[in-house]
Design a protein around this motif. Structure first.
Motif, PDB file in Angstrom:
ATOM      1  N   GLU A 190       0.835  -1.198   0.000  1.00 32.32           N
ATOM      2  CA  GLU A 190       0.000   0.000   0.000  1.00 32.32           C
ATOM      3  C   GLU A 190       0.874   1.253   0.000  1.00 32.32           C
ATOM      4  O   GLU A 190       0.616   2.213  -0.732  1.00 32.32           O
ATOM      5  N   LEU A 191       1.929   1.247   0.820  1.00 36.41           N
ATOM      6  CA  LEU A 191       2.832   2.393   0.881  1.00 36.41           C
ATOM      7  C   LEU A 191       3.565   2.581  -0.445  1.00 36.41           C
ATOM      8  O   LEU A 191       3.694   3.702  -0.946  1.00 36.41           O
ATOM      9  N   VAL A 192       4.040   1.487  -1.019  1.00 38.59           N
ATOM     10  CA  VAL A 192       4.726   1.562  -2.312  1.00 38.59           C
ATOM     11  C   VAL A 192       3.795   2.146  -3.367  1.00 38.59           C
ATOM     12  O   VAL A 192       4.180   3.031  -4.140  1.00 38.59           O
ATOM     13  N   GLY A 199      10.177   8.832  -4.831  1.00 44.83           N
ATOM     14  CA  GLY A 199      11.537   8.381  -4.604  1.00 44.83           C
ATOM     15  C   GLY A 199      11.677   7.459  -3.413  1.00 44.83           C
ATOM     16  O   GLY A 199      12.742   7.363  -2.804  1.00 44.83           O
ATOM     17  N   ILE A 200      10.613   6.746  -3.065  1.00 47.20           N
ATOM     18  CA  ILE A 200      10.627   5.842  -1.919  1.00 47.20           C
ATOM     19  C   ILE A 200      11.606   4.694  -2.160  1.00 47.20           C
ATOM     20  O   ILE A 200      11.826   4.271  -3.301  1.00 47.20           O
ATOM     21  N   ASP A 204      12.950   3.161   3.261  1.00 46.56           N
ATOM     22  CA  ASP A 204      11.792   3.968   3.675  1.00 46.56           C
ATOM     23  C   ASP A 204      10.618   3.072   4.065  1.00 46.56           C
ATOM     24  O   ASP A 204       9.924   3.327   5.055  1.00 46.56           O
ATOM     25  N   VAL A 205      10.377   2.032   3.261  1.00 44.69           N
ATOM     26  CA  VAL A 205       9.281   1.107   3.557  1.00 44.69           C
ATOM     27  C   VAL A 205       9.529   0.421   4.897  1.00 44.69           C
ATOM     28  O   VAL A 205       8.629   0.308   5.738  1.00 44.69           O
ATOM     29  N   ALA A 206      10.760  -0.028   5.111  1.00 45.54           N
ATOM     30  CA  ALA A 206      11.098  -0.709   6.359  1.00 45.54           C
ATOM     31  C   ALA A 206      10.931   0.220   7.559  1.00 45.54           C
ATOM     32  O   ALA A 206      10.408  -0.182   8.610  1.00 45.54           O
ATOM     33  N   GLY A 230      11.383  -4.158  -6.989  1.00 49.58           N
ATOM     34  CA  GLY A 230      10.627  -4.489  -8.191  1.00 49.58           C
ATOM     35  C   GLY A 230       9.237  -3.881  -8.185  1.00 49.58           C
ATOM     36  O   GLY A 230       8.767  -3.355  -9.201  1.00 49.58           O
ATOM     37  N   TRP A 231       8.555  -3.928  -7.017  1.00 48.02           N
ATOM     38  CA  TRP A 231       7.222  -3.322  -6.907  1.00 48.02           C
ATOM     39  C   TRP A 231       7.302  -1.807  -7.068  1.00 48.02           C
ATOM     40  O   TRP A 231       6.435  -1.192  -7.706  1.00 48.02           O
ATOM     41  N   ILE A 232       8.331  -1.191  -6.502  1.00 49.42           N
ATOM     42  CA  ILE A 232       8.497   0.255  -6.649  1.00 49.42           C
ATOM     43  C   ILE A 232       8.681   0.613  -8.121  1.00 49.42           C
ATOM     44  O   ILE A 232       8.056   1.546  -8.641  1.00 49.42           O
ATOM     45  N   THR A 233       9.525  -0.155  -8.805  1.00 44.97           N
ATOM     46  CA  THR A 233       9.772   0.108 -10.225  1.00 44.97           C
ATOM     47  C   THR A 233       8.499  -0.057 -11.043  1.00 44.97           C
ATOM     48  O   THR A 233       8.188   0.771 -11.914  1.00 44.97           O
ATOM     49  N   ARG A 234       7.733  -1.122 -10.770  1.00 47.69           N
ATOM     50  CA  ARG A 234       6.483  -1.337 -11.506  1.00 47.69           C
ATOM     51  C   ARG A 234       5.523  -0.172 -11.315  1.00 47.69           C
ATOM     52  O   ARG A 234       4.910   0.314 -12.271  1.00 47.69           O
TER      53      ARG A 234
END
Length: 288
Positions: A190-192, A199-200, A204-206, A230-234
């Motif tokens: 959800e955060l991603v 620029g997360i 940052d997620v951790a 990979g999820w951030i890039t997508r």
């Protein structure tokens, strides 16, 4: 299972309806290949989706990994979104529970209410049960498109049979794969999805989850088969494609809005993901 946090006003989930006028039931076909999470949705009706081929990851009060034979129940008012899909083919029914024939109405409403209260939303059907429900969906679809004088009677009958199949699935069959760590993984995704363009990073997620980067990376990879990066890039590339295809913003502006340090960094990342440069992608999709 931890419930979804209430979205902010700017992130309020989209309200969707597939029913209109005098219609109280509809059949839908799904065949998505989804590379990045879609925006959160809320339905004003109940939905049951039968997965027939491929795989999909779905978030609703937790993360569900779905495949052939899985039946997913989505109650009215439940915030949800598709996280990913690969070769997924599914049939779904949307219906107003208040219009379901009386014999099945209360039990079916209770099944959806149980999911809303935290019960597992998916069940894995056996091969014959899956085929039987698929046939019922297709027969109902034909009746809905019919101009027969007995259409309404036939629709009621098929909805009753579909309701029985859903209730049998709820009561006695194996639960589909809902990731045990889904609350934490769902919060990470959800955060991603919400902050991919800012620029997360994995760190940052951790930090947001108060866990170590290695722990979060392992949880997400085990649950989804994809890394956090990979999820951030997508998610970032999904926003890049949207801006390139639907706005006249410059390549430099798109790069900045999507969180890239420089246009050259954006150019390299986009070409690595899509095989063509951003400008070439825009020209091809604007002309198609």
């Amino acid at each position: 299972m931890k419930r979804a946090r209430k979205p902010s006003e700017s992130r309020r989930p989209k309200l969707v309806t597939h029913l209109s006028g005098s219609d109280w039931v509809a059949l839908r076909r799904f065949s998505p290949d989804l590379a990045a999470p879609r925006p959160s949705l809320v339905h004003d009706h109940a939905s049951a989706v039968l997965y027939l081929e491929g795989s999909a990851t779905f978030w609703m009060q937790g993360l569900y990994t779905l495949g052939p034979g899985d039946l997913l129940l989505v109650p009215p008012g439940a915030q949800h979104y598709a996280v990913s899909a690969s070769g997924a083919r599914a049939l779904g029914i949307s219906l107003s529970l208040s219009r379901v024939p009386a014999a099945a109405r209360d039990s079916l409403a209770a099944a959806f209410d149980g999911v809303r209260r935290g019960a597992c939303a998916s069940r894995r059907l056996g091969r014959e049960a899956c085929k039987s429900l698929e046939r019922l969906f297709l027969d109902l679809e034909r009746e809905l498109a019919s101009a027969s004088a007995v259409r309404d009677v036939a629709v009621d009958a098929y909805v009753s049979l579909v309701s029985v199949a859903i209730l049998r699935a709820r009561d006695g069959l194996e639960a589909a794969n809902r990731t045990p760590s889904s609350p934490l993984v769902a919060r990470a995704l959800e955060l991603v999805h919400r902050r991919a363009s800012s620029g997360i990073s994995l760190r940052d997620v951790a930090a947001h989850l108060a866990r170590s980067p290695a722990h979060v990376a392992s949880l997400v990879k085990d649950a989804t088969g994809e890394t956090v990066v990979g999820w951030i890039t997508r998610a970032r590339m999904s926003e890049c494609r949207r801006l390139l295809g639907s706005t006249d913003e410059s390549i430099e502006a798109v790069a900045a809005r999507c969180g890239f340090a420089s246009p050259s960094h954006f150019h390299r990342a986009f070409k690595r993901a899509h095989g063509v440069a951003p400008g070439a992608w825009r020209r091809a999709h604007r002309s198609s």
